[in-house]
Design a protein around this motif. Structure first.
Motif, PDB file in Angstrom:
ATOM      1  N   LEU A  41       6.145   6.528   4.847  1.00 43.07           N
ATOM      2  CA  LEU A  41       7.413   7.186   5.163  1.00 43.07           C
ATOM      3  C   LEU A  41       8.414   6.990   4.007  1.00 43.07           C
ATOM      4  O   LEU A  41       9.111   7.934   3.619  1.00 43.07           O
ATOM      5  N   ALA A  42       8.457   5.780   3.446  1.00 42.92           N
ATOM      6  CA  ALA A  42       9.370   5.530   2.323  1.00 42.92           C
ATOM      7  C   ALA A  42       8.968   6.363   1.117  1.00 42.92           C
ATOM      8  O   ALA A  42       9.824   6.891   0.405  1.00 42.92           O
ATOM      9  N   ASN A  43       7.662   6.501   0.904  1.00 42.04           N
ATOM     10  CA  ASN A  43       7.195   7.366  -0.190  1.00 42.04           C
ATOM     11  C   ASN A  43       7.631   8.811   0.041  1.00 42.04           C
ATOM     12  O   ASN A  43       8.037   9.499  -0.884  1.00 42.04           O
ATOM     13  N   LEU A  44       7.549   9.257   1.295  1.00 41.34           N
ATOM     14  CA  LEU A  44       7.963  10.625   1.609  1.00 41.34           C
ATOM     15  C   LEU A  44       9.465  10.795   1.366  1.00 41.34           C
ATOM     16  O   LEU A  44       9.906  11.801   0.816  1.00 41.34           O
ATOM     17  N   VAL A  50      -5.715   0.687   0.189  1.00 45.54           N
ATOM     18  CA  VAL A  50      -5.824   2.107   0.562  1.00 45.54           C
ATOM     19  C   VAL A  50      -4.456   2.786   0.478  1.00 45.54           C
ATOM     20  O   VAL A  50      -4.343   3.921   0.021  1.00 45.54           O
ATOM     21  N   CYS A  51      -3.408   2.071   0.909  1.00 45.63           N
ATOM     22  CA  CYS A  51      -2.060   2.656   0.840  1.00 45.63           C
ATOM     23  C   CYS A  51      -1.677   2.972  -0.598  1.00 45.63           C
ATOM     24  O   CYS A  51      -1.138   4.043  -0.883  1.00 45.63           O
ATOM     25  N   ILE A  52      -1.939   2.013  -1.479  1.00 49.29           N
ATOM     26  CA  ILE A  52      -1.592   2.248  -2.881  1.00 49.29           C
ATOM     27  C   ILE A  52      -2.424   3.400  -3.440  1.00 49.29           C
ATOM     28  O   ILE A  52      -1.921   4.253  -4.163  1.00 49.29           O
TER      29      ILE A  52
HETATM   30  C1  LIG Z   1       4.923   3.803  -1.675  1.00 54.89           C
HETATM   31  O1  LIG Z   1       3.754   3.228  -1.145  1.00 54.89           O
HETATM   32  C2  LIG Z   1       3.248   2.108  -1.844  1.00 54.89           C
HETATM   33  C3  LIG Z   1       1.922   1.720  -1.236  1.00 54.89           C
HETATM   34  O2  LIG Z   1       2.016   1.313   0.076  1.00 54.89           O
HETATM   35  C4  LIG Z   1       4.286   0.991  -1.775  1.00 54.89           C
HETATM   36  O3  LIG Z   1       3.819  -0.162  -2.454  1.00 54.89           O
HETATM   37  C5  LIG Z   1       5.576   1.475  -2.394  1.00 54.89           C
HETATM   38  O4  LIG Z   1       6.576   0.502  -2.252  1.00 54.89           O
HETATM   39  C6  LIG Z   1       6.032   2.771  -1.744  1.00 54.89           C
HETATM   40  N1  LIG Z   1       7.154   3.322  -2.500  1.00 54.89           N
HETATM   41  C7  LIG Z   1       8.378   3.457  -1.985  1.00 54.89           C
HETATM   42  C8  LIG Z   1       9.396   4.085  -2.847  1.00 54.89           C
HETATM   43  O5  LIG Z   1       8.624   3.121  -0.868  1.00 54.89           O
END
Ligand SMILES: *[C@@H]1O[C@H](CO)[C@@H](O)[C@H](O)[C@H]1NC(C)=O
Length: 317
Positions: A60-63, A137-139
């Motif tokens: 969600l934070a990535n989105l 897997v998340c990364i």
């Molecule tokens: C995006 O996902 C990765 C893998 O889980 C995480 O380490 C990273 O903090 C995330 N990025 C943001 C901007 O939240």
């Protein structure tokens, strides 16, 4: 780019009516600021609150992070241009916009699929959730989303960058994107238009169907095991489905219907550029108790209100 005579493009913008321009100015500015603040808040909350260090919230934070990009590629220029008579963008600026629109679009598609996969594992294979959705897997998902985004954008740009442009240079839009941009090249562009329709069109329609099918599978699974958690699962799913439909609806229309020169696509583009990045945080946070509590916890920590902080910790446990 050397062969091009055209060094800048002129946008016709959205409308000539002063009232509509004023309305768009107020509406877009408010939504732009709100979505920048909302999405930054989500990224900040997820990163700083250890209770939210789980795959779902990382995705969600990535989105939200990528939504910051969506808001910023086209709308600031659109807002600044609204009251300008002569709306111009340099050739480089135009290609840059196209490049980032497609990088971000590709990243967003992969992230939405990863989020659907995450919910699928959580709901259909709950006992294996922690082993399947491991940090690695998340990364992998977040790296894959950027790789796919860059590849998708570069492949299309590689074909377009050497097109000759000898005028006209007027784009009936408020930002640069493929269908209208390619039409301006002074060469036979039929094959290129087809290529873009296939690349962007198939990618959006394909991801849309993958997502819808995976949500149907999840909903069937949830209904079979009618437990107390199922209504919570359904509410999470409906949030995801709403975001998917809002994001893909306009995108599928742009690339599979490139010859439709109605004004509808311009207004749908506003929707995708301004409203969708704002709705993601609203949809995901307002319906998510955990997220709301985490945000209040972050706030109270920042403000130093230990009283509220203690109370919230108590409520959580
Ligand atoms: C995006 O996902 C990765 C893998 O889980 C995480 O380490 C990273 O903090 C995330 N990025 C943001 C901007 O939240």
């Amino acid at each position: 780019m050397n062969q091009s005579v055209v060094s800048e493009f002129v946008f016709l913008g959205l409308t000539n009516s002063w009232n509509i321009q004023l309305f768009l100015f107020v509406f877009s500015s408010i939504f732009y600021v709100a979505s920048m603040m909302g999405n930054s808040l989500i990224v900040f909350t997820v990163v700083s609150d250890s209770h939210l260090h789980s795959p779902m919230y990382f995705l969600l934070a990535n989105l939200s992070f990528i939504d910051l990009g969506i808001s910023s590629v086209t709308s600031p220029k659109m807002i600044c241009d609204l009251f300008r008579k002569h709306k111009v963008i340099s050739f480089r600026g135009c290609v840059t916009q196209i490049f980032f629109i497609h990088v971000i679009g590709g990243v967003e598609m992969v992230l939405l699929i990863a989020m659907a996969f995450d919910r699928y594992v959580a709901i259909c294979k709950p006992l294996h959730y922690l082993t399947i959705m491991s940090p690695r897997v998340c990364i992998l998902f977040s790296v894959a989303s950027w790789v796919v985004g860059f590849m998708h954008s570069l492949v299309q740009l590689a074909f377009v960058v050497n097109l000759p442009f000898c005028g006209p240079n007027v784009l009936d839009s408020f930002y640069c994107d493929f269908p209208r941009f390619i039409k301006l090249a002074c060469t036979d562009t039929y094959k290129l238009e087809l290529l873009v329709s296939i690349n962007s069109g198939f990618m959006s329609v394909g991801s849309f169907f993958i997502l819808i099918i995976s949500y149907i599978v999840i909903i069937f699974t949830v209904q079979k095991h009618s437990s107390s958690g199922s209504s919570k699962a359904l509410s999470t799913l409906s949030a995801h489905v709403t975001v998917v439909v809002l994001f893909f609806g306009p995108v599928m229309f742009f690339y599979t219907w490139p010859s439709s020169y109605t004004h509808l696509d311009k207004f749908l583009a506003i929707f995708d550029a301004i409203v969708t990045p704002f709705l993601n945080p609203v949809i995901y946070t307002l319906r998510n108790q955990e997220m709301k509590i985490a945000m209040m916890r972050v706030f109270s920590k920042l403000m130093g209100c230990r009283q509220i902080f203690k109370h919230l910790n108590f409520e959580q446990t």
